[in-house]
Design an enzyme around this catalytic site. Structure first.
Site, PDB file in Angstrom:
ATOM      1  N   ALA A  65      95.487  13.058 148.593  1.00 30.88           N
ATOM      2  CA  ALA A  65      95.269  13.967 149.720  1.00 30.88           C
ATOM      3  C   ALA A  65      96.627  14.511 150.128  1.00 30.88           C
ATOM      4  CB  ALA A  65      94.644  13.192 150.871  1.00 30.88           C
ATOM      5  N   GLY A 109      93.639  10.151 146.546  1.00 35.06           N
ATOM      6  CA  GLY A 109      92.508  11.062 146.350  1.00 35.06           C
ATOM      7  C   GLY A 109      92.441  11.617 144.935  1.00 35.06           C
ATOM      8  N   GLU A 112      90.615   9.060 143.084  1.00 36.16           N
ATOM      9  CA  GLU A 112      89.227   9.094 143.572  1.00 36.16           C
ATOM     10  C   GLU A 112      88.475  10.300 143.013  1.00 36.16           C
ATOM     11  OE1 GLU A 112      90.713   8.835 147.608  1.00 36.16           O
ATOM     12  OE2 GLU A 112      89.538   7.025 147.912  1.00 36.16           O
ATOM     13  N   GLU A 132      97.356   4.323 149.215  1.00 36.91           N
ATOM     14  CA  GLU A 132      97.163   4.628 150.639  1.00 36.91           C
ATOM     15  C   GLU A 132      97.750   3.549 151.551  1.00 36.91           C
ATOM     16  OE1 GLU A 132      94.859   4.932 148.286  1.00 36.91           O
ATOM     17  OE2 GLU A 132      93.817   6.849 148.503  1.00 36.91           O
TER      18      GLU A 132
HETATM   19  N1  CAA Z   1     100.814  15.131 149.707  1.00 35.91           N
HETATM   20  C1  CAA Z   1     101.670  16.125 149.976  1.00 35.91           C
HETATM   21  N2  CAA Z   1     102.746  16.410 149.223  1.00 35.91           N
HETATM   22  C2  CAA Z   1     102.951  15.648 148.137  1.00 35.91           C
HETATM   23  C3  CAA Z   1     102.087  14.594 147.768  1.00 35.91           C
HETATM   24  C4  CAA Z   1     100.969  14.352 148.616  1.00 35.91           C
HETATM   25  N3  CAA Z   1     100.063  13.406 148.333  1.00 35.91           N
HETATM   26  N4  CAA Z   1     102.567  14.005 146.651  1.00 35.91           N
HETATM   27  C5  CAA Z   1     103.674  14.677 146.326  1.00 35.91           C
HETATM   28  N5  CAA Z   1     103.907  15.674 147.210  1.00 35.91           N
HETATM   29  C6  CAA Z   1     105.011  16.620 147.206  1.00 35.91           C
HETATM   30  C7  CAA Z   1     106.319  15.964 147.650  1.00 35.91           C
HETATM   31  O1  CAA Z   1     106.393  15.893 149.056  1.00 35.91           O
HETATM   32  C8  CAA Z   1     107.322  16.893 147.044  1.00 35.91           C
HETATM   33  O2  CAA Z   1     107.420  18.046 147.859  1.00 35.91           O
HETATM   34  P1  CAA Z   1     108.882  18.609 148.291  1.00 35.91           P
HETATM   35  O3  CAA Z   1     109.505  19.027 146.988  1.00 35.91           O
HETATM   36  O4  CAA Z   1     108.543  19.753 149.183  1.00 35.91           O
HETATM   37  O5  CAA Z   1     109.593  17.487 148.934  1.00 35.91           O
HETATM   38  C9  CAA Z   1     106.685  17.315 145.734  1.00 35.91           C
HETATM   39  O6  CAA Z   1     105.283  17.053 145.897  1.00 35.91           O
HETATM   40  C10 CAA Z   1     107.162  16.519 144.552  1.00 35.91           C
HETATM   41  O7  CAA Z   1     107.024  15.143 144.857  1.00 35.91           O
HETATM   42  P2  CAA Z   1     108.202  14.064 144.712  1.00 35.91           P
HETATM   43  O8  CAA Z   1     109.508  14.706 144.943  1.00 35.91           O
HETATM   44  O9  CAA Z   1     107.845  12.904 145.569  1.00 35.91           O
HETATM   45  O10 CAA Z   1     108.044  13.714 143.152  1.00 35.91           O
HETATM   46  P3  CAA Z   1     108.425  12.355 142.447  1.00 35.91           P
HETATM   47  O11 CAA Z   1     108.295  12.624 140.989  1.00 35.91           O
HETATM   48  O12 CAA Z   1     109.732  11.831 142.941  1.00 35.91           O
HETATM   49  O13 CAA Z   1     107.304  11.291 142.904  1.00 35.91           O
HETATM   50  C11 CAA Z   1     105.026  10.563 143.365  1.00 35.91           C
HETATM   51  C12 CAA Z   1     105.979  11.465 142.511  1.00 35.91           C
HETATM   52  C13 CAA Z   1     105.292   9.092 143.013  1.00 35.91           C
HETATM   53  C14 CAA Z   1     103.614  10.939 142.975  1.00 35.91           C
HETATM   54  C15 CAA Z   1     105.298  10.802 144.857  1.00 35.91           C
HETATM   55  O14 CAA Z   1     105.261  12.190 145.106  1.00 35.91           O
HETATM   56  C16 CAA Z   1     104.283  10.158 145.761  1.00 35.91           C
HETATM   57  O15 CAA Z   1     104.376   8.952 145.992  1.00 35.91           O
HETATM   58  N6  CAA Z   1     103.340  10.951 146.306  1.00 35.91           N
HETATM   59  C17 CAA Z   1     102.363  10.462 147.276  1.00 35.91           C
HETATM   60  C18 CAA Z   1     101.292   9.637 146.585  1.00 35.91           C
HETATM   61  C19 CAA Z   1     100.318   9.108 147.622  1.00 35.91           C
HETATM   62  O16 CAA Z   1     100.661   8.321 148.488  1.00 35.91           O
HETATM   63  N7  CAA Z   1      99.046   9.517 147.503  1.00 35.91           N
HETATM   64  C20 CAA Z   1      97.982   9.071 148.382  1.00 35.91           C
HETATM   65  C21 CAA Z   1      97.753  10.074 149.457  1.00 35.91           C
HETATM   66  S1  CAA Z   1      96.616   9.477 150.687  1.00 35.91           S
HETATM   67  C22 CAA Z   1      95.089   9.788 150.070  1.00 35.91           C
HETATM   68  O17 CAA Z   1      94.917  10.301 148.992  1.00 35.91           O
HETATM   69  C23 CAA Z   1      93.931   9.394 150.975  1.00 35.91           C
HETATM   70  C24 CAA Z   1      92.617   9.353 150.318  1.00 35.91           C
HETATM   71  O18 CAA Z   1      92.144   8.325 149.898  1.00 35.91           O
HETATM   72  C25 CAA Z   1      91.804  10.529 150.192  1.00 35.91           C
END
Ligand code: CAA
Length: 258
Positions: A65, A109, A112, A132
């Protein structure tokens, strides 16, 4: 129809949706899931389409998400909008067979969403996870339920409690994905699989899907009864006559979808 956050194309009887927010690793913003819901509706309504494939980019199927979008939500924003399944859940309710072709991150998500598809094919670069818990929330689009059914309680619990990612090989061993292929071949393999399924009798593929999904909802006795009733109904199809005649005549069947 033009979409901002996805790319949509067709290849014969296969409808392909590519999630396309590369700068955010395909984070599932409201705009993206709205686009996806519309595209899925269009493919479901299109009689020329038999199978739907959803994919992302090389780096990410979807990183979850959109955290930046939901960070400020209050309880009422989440509750009144039925966040998150109202639009996301469309993939799970498609009647036509669906395939998720996953390369790179399928997190939160994203994992999921992949699990809402009927079949997941993974590139060897795929990484699945429910992180999450690391951002102070829990999976909200089926992660605690579908992951547990797919890989069992022990691994699902570990993944949801720690946010640990599972690589493609472990995902295949655990039964989360049907097959792992080299990343360069992912889309070709997914499209080939989709075309193979689309070459079968359309109503029969829909019936198979309904019956397999029933296994999640029903007792064994009820599931077996449901399967038997659907099995009996296939004898009303022209495609059943064609399939069995073709077998006897040692030729390929030409299914008409009725
Ligand atoms: N939401 C919004 N933006 C996101 C994102 C997310 N889930 N995942 C990555 N991005 C964005 C980052 O903020 C970044 O943007 P900026 O360049 O503007 O800073 C861009 O995408 C690239 O990401 P990273 O620089 O972090 O890339 P990385 O290669 O260093 O890391 C990653 C990759 C490990 C996937 C890391 O981005 C990450 O941990 N992302 C979040 C993963 C997460 O926690 N997902 C769960 C979300 S909650 C959910 O999904 C609830 C549900 O059950 C429905």
């Amino acid at each position: 129809m033009a979409y901002e956050n996805i790319l949509v194309e067709t290849s014969g009887p296969v409808g392909l949706i590519r999630l396309n927010r590369p700068k955010a690793l395909n984070a599932l913003s409201d705009g993206l899931v709205t686009d996806m819901e519309k595209a899925l509706n269009a493919f479901e309504d299109d009689p020329a389409i038999g199978v739907i494939v959803v994919t992302g980019s090389e780096k990410a199927f979807a990183a979850g998400a959109d955290i930046k979008e939901m960070a400020g939500f209050g309880y009422m924003d989440a509750y009144l909008n039925d966040f998150i399944t109202k639009k996301w859940g469309r993939l799970a309710t498609c009647r036509k067979p669906t395939i998720a072709a996953v390369a790179g991150y399928a997190l939160g998500g994203g994992c999921e969403l992949a699990m809402m598809a009927d079949i997941i094919i993974a590139a060897d670069t795929a990484k699945f996870g429910q992180p999450e818990v690391t951002i102070g929330t829990i999976p909200g689009a089926g992660g605690t339920q579908r992951l547990t059914r797919a890989i069992g309680k022990a691994k699902a619990m570990e993944m949801c409690l720690t946010g640990r990612m599972m690589d493609a090989a472990e995902a295949e061993r655990s039964g989360l994905v049907a097959r792992v292929v080299p990343a360069a071949d992912l889309l070709d393999e997914a499209m080939k699989l989709a075309e193979r399924i689309a070459g079968m009798s359309r109503p029969v593929t829909m019936m198979v899907k309904e019956c397999v999904n029933r296994a999640y909802e029903a007792t064994l006795a009820e599931g077996l009864l449901f399967e038997r009733r659907v099995f009996h109904s296939t004898f009303a199809l022209e495609d059943q006559k064609e399939g069995m005649s073709a077998f006897g005549e040692k030729r390929q069947p030409a299914f008409k979808g009725k």
